[in-house]
Write a protein that holds these residues in place. Sequence first.
Motif, PDB file in Angstrom:
ATOM      1  N   GLU A 104      -3.298  -1.051   1.356  1.00 32.95           N
ATOM      2  CA  GLU A 104      -3.765   0.034   0.488  1.00 32.95           C
ATOM      3  C   GLU A 104      -5.284   0.021   0.355  1.00 32.95           C
ATOM      4  O   GLU A 104      -5.934   1.073   0.377  1.00 32.95           O
ATOM      5  N   LEU A 105      -5.871  -1.178   0.238  1.00 32.90           N
ATOM      6  CA  LEU A 105      -7.320  -1.287   0.127  1.00 32.90           C
ATOM      7  C   LEU A 105      -7.991  -0.886   1.440  1.00 32.90           C
ATOM      8  O   LEU A 105      -9.007  -0.180   1.441  1.00 32.90           O
ATOM      9  N   ASP A 106      -7.421  -1.313   2.557  1.00 32.60           N
ATOM     10  CA  ASP A 106      -7.951  -0.904   3.858  1.00 32.60           C
ATOM     11  C   ASP A 106      -7.897   0.606   4.016  1.00 32.60           C
ATOM     12  O   ASP A 106      -8.780   1.219   4.625  1.00 32.60           O
ATOM     13  N   SER A 107      -6.857   1.216   3.448  1.00 33.55           N
ATOM     14  CA  SER A 107      -6.672   2.662   3.587  1.00 33.55           C
ATOM     15  C   SER A 107      -7.791   3.441   2.895  1.00 33.55           C
ATOM     16  O   SER A 107      -8.360   4.376   3.473  1.00 33.55           O
ATOM     17  N   ILE A 108      -8.147   3.071   1.655  1.00 34.57           N
ATOM     18  CA  ILE A 108      -9.186   3.824   0.954  1.00 34.57           C
ATOM     19  C   ILE A 108     -10.567   3.538   1.540  1.00 34.57           C
ATOM     20  O   ILE A 108     -11.485   4.350   1.405  1.00 34.57           O
ATOM     21  N   LEU A 109     -10.710   2.373   2.205  1.00 36.18           N
ATOM     22  CA  LEU A 109     -11.986   2.040   2.862  1.00 36.18           C
ATOM     23  C   LEU A 109     -12.009   2.535   4.309  1.00 36.18           C
ATOM     24  O   LEU A 109     -12.996   2.296   5.019  1.00 36.18           O
ATOM     25  N   GLU A 110     -10.921   3.199   4.718  1.00 35.81           N
ATOM     26  CA  GLU A 110     -10.785   3.731   6.080  1.00 35.81           C
ATOM     27  C   GLU A 110     -10.950   2.640   7.130  1.00 35.81           C
ATOM     28  O   GLU A 110     -11.688   2.780   8.103  1.00 35.81           O
ATOM     29  N   GLY A 111     -10.258   1.527   6.895  1.00 34.29           N
ATOM     30  CA  GLY A 111     -10.221   0.449   7.872  1.00 34.29           C
ATOM     31  C   GLY A 111     -10.628  -0.901   7.329  1.00 34.29           C
ATOM     32  O   GLY A 111     -10.167  -1.931   7.804  1.00 34.29           O
ATOM     33  N   GLY A 112     -11.508  -0.930   6.355  1.00 37.91           N
ATOM     34  CA  GLY A 112     -11.978  -2.193   5.793  1.00 37.91           C
ATOM     35  C   GLY A 112     -13.474  -2.160   5.543  1.00 37.91           C
ATOM     36  O   GLY A 112     -14.097  -1.097   5.501  1.00 37.91           O
ATOM     37  N   ARG A 118      -4.916  -6.651  -8.887  1.00 36.04           N
ATOM     38  CA  ARG A 118      -6.252  -6.201  -9.247  1.00 36.04           C
ATOM     39  C   ARG A 118      -6.426  -4.750  -8.789  1.00 36.04           C
ATOM     40  O   ARG A 118      -5.805  -4.309  -7.825  1.00 36.04           O
ATOM     41  N   VAL A 119      -7.297  -4.042  -9.470  1.00 37.19           N
ATOM     42  CA  VAL A 119      -7.568  -2.642  -9.143  1.00 37.19           C
ATOM     43  C   VAL A 119      -9.010  -2.531  -8.658  1.00 37.19           C
ATOM     44  O   VAL A 119      -9.924  -3.073  -9.292  1.00 37.19           O
ATOM     45  N   VAL A 120      -9.221  -1.853  -7.539  1.00 39.32           N
ATOM     46  CA  VAL A 120     -10.562  -1.645  -7.012  1.00 39.32           C
ATOM     47  C   VAL A 120     -10.813  -0.147  -6.899  1.00 39.32           C
ATOM     48  O   VAL A 120      -9.945   0.611  -6.462  1.00 39.32           O
ATOM     49  N   LYS A 121     -12.005   0.278  -7.306  1.00 29.96           N
ATOM     50  CA  LYS A 121     -12.372   1.691  -7.265  1.00 29.96           C
ATOM     51  C   LYS A 121     -13.667   1.856  -6.483  1.00 29.96           C
ATOM     52  O   LYS A 121     -14.617   1.103  -6.679  1.00 29.96           O
ATOM     53  N   ILE A 122     -13.692   2.830  -5.578  1.00 30.08           N
ATOM     54  CA  ILE A 122     -14.919   3.165  -4.857  1.00 30.08           C
ATOM     55  C   ILE A 122     -15.800   3.980  -5.805  1.00 30.08           C
ATOM     56  O   ILE A 122     -15.467   5.105  -6.175  1.00 30.08           O
ATOM     57  N   VAL A 123     -16.929   3.412  -6.192  1.00 30.07           N
ATOM     58  CA  VAL A 123     -17.826   4.067  -7.139  1.00 30.07           C
ATOM     59  C   VAL A 123     -18.882   4.897  -6.413  1.00 30.07           C
ATOM     60  O   VAL A 123     -19.237   5.992  -6.848  1.00 30.07           O
ATOM     61  N   ALA A 124     -19.385   4.383  -5.300  1.00 32.66           N
ATOM     62  CA  ALA A 124     -20.425   5.091  -4.552  1.00 32.66           C
ATOM     63  C   ALA A 124     -20.296   4.771  -3.075  1.00 32.66           C
ATOM     64  O   ALA A 124     -20.091   3.611  -2.702  1.00 32.66           O
ATOM     65  N   LEU A 129     -17.215   7.913   1.749  1.00 26.95           N
ATOM     66  CA  LEU A 129     -15.878   7.733   1.175  1.00 26.95           C
ATOM     67  C   LEU A 129     -15.802   8.379  -0.201  1.00 26.95           C
ATOM     68  O   LEU A 129     -16.720   8.224  -1.013  1.00 26.95           O
ATOM     69  N   PRO A 130     -14.727   9.091  -0.502  1.00 27.62           N
ATOM     70  CA  PRO A 130     -14.580   9.695  -1.839  1.00 27.62           C
ATOM     71  C   PRO A 130     -14.200   8.655  -2.884  1.00 27.62           C
ATOM     72  O   PRO A 130     -13.758   7.550  -2.548  1.00 27.62           O
ATOM     73  N   GLU A 131     -14.382   9.003  -4.144  1.00 23.36           N
ATOM     74  CA  GLU A 131     -13.971   8.108  -5.233  1.00 23.36           C
ATOM     75  C   GLU A 131     -12.454   8.040  -5.282  1.00 23.36           C
ATOM     76  O   GLU A 131     -11.782   9.059  -5.425  1.00 23.36           O
ATOM     77  N   ARG A 132     -11.935   6.833  -5.159  1.00 22.35           N
ATOM     78  CA  ARG A 132     -10.487   6.643  -5.261  1.00 22.35           C
ATOM     79  C   ARG A 132     -10.213   5.170  -5.530  1.00 22.35           C
ATOM     80  O   ARG A 132     -11.088   4.317  -5.361  1.00 22.35           O
ATOM     81  N   GLU A 133      -8.979   4.895  -5.931  1.00 26.79           N
ATOM     82  CA  GLU A 133      -8.608   3.547  -6.338  1.00 26.79           C
ATOM     83  C   GLU A 133      -7.491   2.996  -5.463  1.00 26.79           C
ATOM     84  O   GLU A 133      -6.747   3.747  -4.827  1.00 26.79           O
ATOM     85  N   ALA A 134      -7.395   1.665  -5.465  1.00 23.32           N
ATOM     86  CA  ALA A 134      -6.312   0.972  -4.775  1.00 23.32           C
ATOM     87  C   ALA A 134      -5.975  -0.276  -5.569  1.00 23.32           C
ATOM     88  O   ALA A 134      -6.816  -0.813  -6.309  1.00 23.32           O
ATOM     89  N   THR A 135      -4.764  -0.729  -5.424  1.00 22.63           N
ATOM     90  CA  THR A 135      -4.308  -1.948  -6.095  1.00 22.63           C
ATOM     91  C   THR A 135      -3.984  -3.001  -5.049  1.00 22.63           C
ATOM     92  O   THR A 135      -3.337  -2.703  -4.045  1.00 22.63           O
ATOM     93  N   PHE A 136      -4.475  -4.213  -5.269  1.00 21.03           N
ATOM     94  CA  PHE A 136      -4.169  -5.314  -4.341  1.00 21.03           C
ATOM     95  C   PHE A 136      -3.734  -6.533  -5.131  1.00 21.03           C
ATOM     96  O   PHE A 136      -3.966  -6.640  -6.339  1.00 21.03           O
ATOM     97  N   GLY A 137      -3.079  -7.445  -4.447  1.00 24.90           N
ATOM     98  CA  GLY A 137      -2.604  -8.670  -5.071  1.00 24.90           C
ATOM     99  C   GLY A 137      -3.379  -9.879  -4.581  1.00 24.90           C
ATOM    100  O   GLY A 137      -4.059  -9.828  -3.553  1.00 24.90           O
ATOM    101  N   ILE A 138      -3.283 -10.966  -5.316  1.00 20.81           N
ATOM    102  CA  ILE A 138      -3.919 -12.227  -4.934  1.00 20.81           C
ATOM    103  C   ILE A 138      -2.854 -13.315  -4.948  1.00 20.81           C
ATOM    104  O   ILE A 138      -2.167 -13.508  -5.955  1.00 20.81           O
ATOM    105  N   GLY A 139      -2.699 -13.988  -3.831  1.00 28.76           N
ATOM    106  CA  GLY A 139      -1.713 -15.052  -3.720  1.00 28.76           C
ATOM    107  C   GLY A 139      -2.295 -16.244  -2.990  1.00 28.76           C
ATOM    108  O   GLY A 139      -3.489 -16.273  -2.672  1.00 28.76           O
ATOM    109  N   PRO A 140      -1.474 -17.257  -2.704  1.00 34.16           N
ATOM    110  CA  PRO A 140      -1.959 -18.418  -1.949  1.00 34.16           C
ATOM    111  C   PRO A 140      -2.535 -18.028  -0.595  1.00 34.16           C
ATOM    112  O   PRO A 140      -3.416 -18.714  -0.070  1.00 34.16           O
ATOM    113  N   GLU A 141      -2.036 -16.915  -0.025  1.00 35.88           N
ATOM    114  CA  GLU A 141      -2.501 -16.466   1.286  1.00 35.88           C
ATOM    115  C   GLU A 141      -3.728 -15.578   1.195  1.00 35.88           C
ATOM    116  O   GLU A 141      -4.141 -14.962   2.179  1.00 35.88           O
ATOM    117  N   GLY A 142      -4.345 -15.488   0.014  1.00 31.42           N
ATOM    118  CA  GLY A 142      -5.541 -14.675  -0.169  1.00 31.42           C
ATOM    119  C   GLY A 142      -5.204 -13.295  -0.695  1.00 31.42           C
ATOM    120  O   GLY A 142      -4.204 -13.095  -1.371  1.00 31.42           O
TER     121      GLY A 142
END
Length: 380
Positions: free
Chosen positions: A148-156, A351-357, A361-374
């Motif tokens: 989901e995070l890669d998607s809003i960043l259009e690849g990373g 965690r929630v990440v939002k593109i501010v500027a 890329l347009p302003e949008r949000e994504a949700t990601f998780g944090i685990g032992p694998e990063g």
Amino acid sequence: AGSFEASLFTRTCQSVTNCLCEVRAIELPNLACFRTVSTMEAAEEQVLQVEEAVQQDAQGGPLHITTLQAQGIAAADIKKLVEGGIHTVEALAFTSKRELVAIKGLSEAKVEKLQQAAWKIIPMGFTTATNVAEQRGEILQITTGCKELDSILEGGFETGSITEMYGEFRSGKTQLCHTLCVTCQLPIEMGGAEGKALYIDTEGTFRPQRLAQIAERYGLNVNDVLDNVAYARAHNTEHQTQLLVMAAAMMAEARFALVVVDSATALYRSEYNGRGELSVRQVHLGRFLRSLQKLAEEYGVAVVVTNQVVAANLDGGSMFAGPSVKPIGGNIMAHATTTRLWLKKGRGENRVVKIVASPSLPEREATFGIGPEGVCDAKD
């Protein structure tokens, strides 16, 4: 471009070969013979340096400063440039005359000659939008480990620019930095950049065991992953800036894909206090960020910096209007970074990440998780 560098290399090899032939044809006493051998070895080393520079450019990397020997620049002048922190032809072309004159042993006339040689190789004028589009097509995207995070960043995270992540403590900034240090080493087809990572730590939060856990997730050799991450602990703002000079020297010798500064503002926040030192702090911070931008442009690395926050209503404004926190660094930080991401705590380990500027890329949000694998996909 390839034929141009090849011709430079051919002319240099021919001139050096002629010198070798003339040296070998002269019969000298024992001492002179010893000097002749030294001259031959130095000339052969010069050929190898130019050959490496041409091969590096053929692979799409920056031109090593030794390439200028083919333009008639003396080896002694190149040595002075290297000692002054100029390791590539791009760095010489982009650096101002005032900064170059400050390098010991370089006069204004010498600097002009050096820059003229660099400008013959590095284009410094206008180009077409078509060429810019082609250059943008070579930019790589480093995966974050979350779809989901890669998607809003259009690849990373994109190479060649600065991405800023700001947020409160425990919002996932450092965990994302650790994940990127591993994913940047992945093959391009897996979302990586096939390069090493450089990590400047100002808060003492770097943990190699996290890299090992994330490496196992992608099936990478743990020892190789750790060896490919260059780490330095910055102790003050001057040291933090000096580390970038060391970083440039390392990048001139090996392929790096990522530079992390975690965090870019922590030391400035503690060393400069009050409004009386605010102007000095901002000037110093601006120079540091400009040095980071140079690294991104010259070596094509993705630069990721983390930033701390303060309460947004400290100036007496309404506590209900707008965001509750704002990043420190002011307009200097805002203008220096290409993409700004705001990280916030979510539910549980999410965690929630939002593109501010961002310029694209347009302003949008994504949700990601944090685990032992990063960093991973959000968990329900």
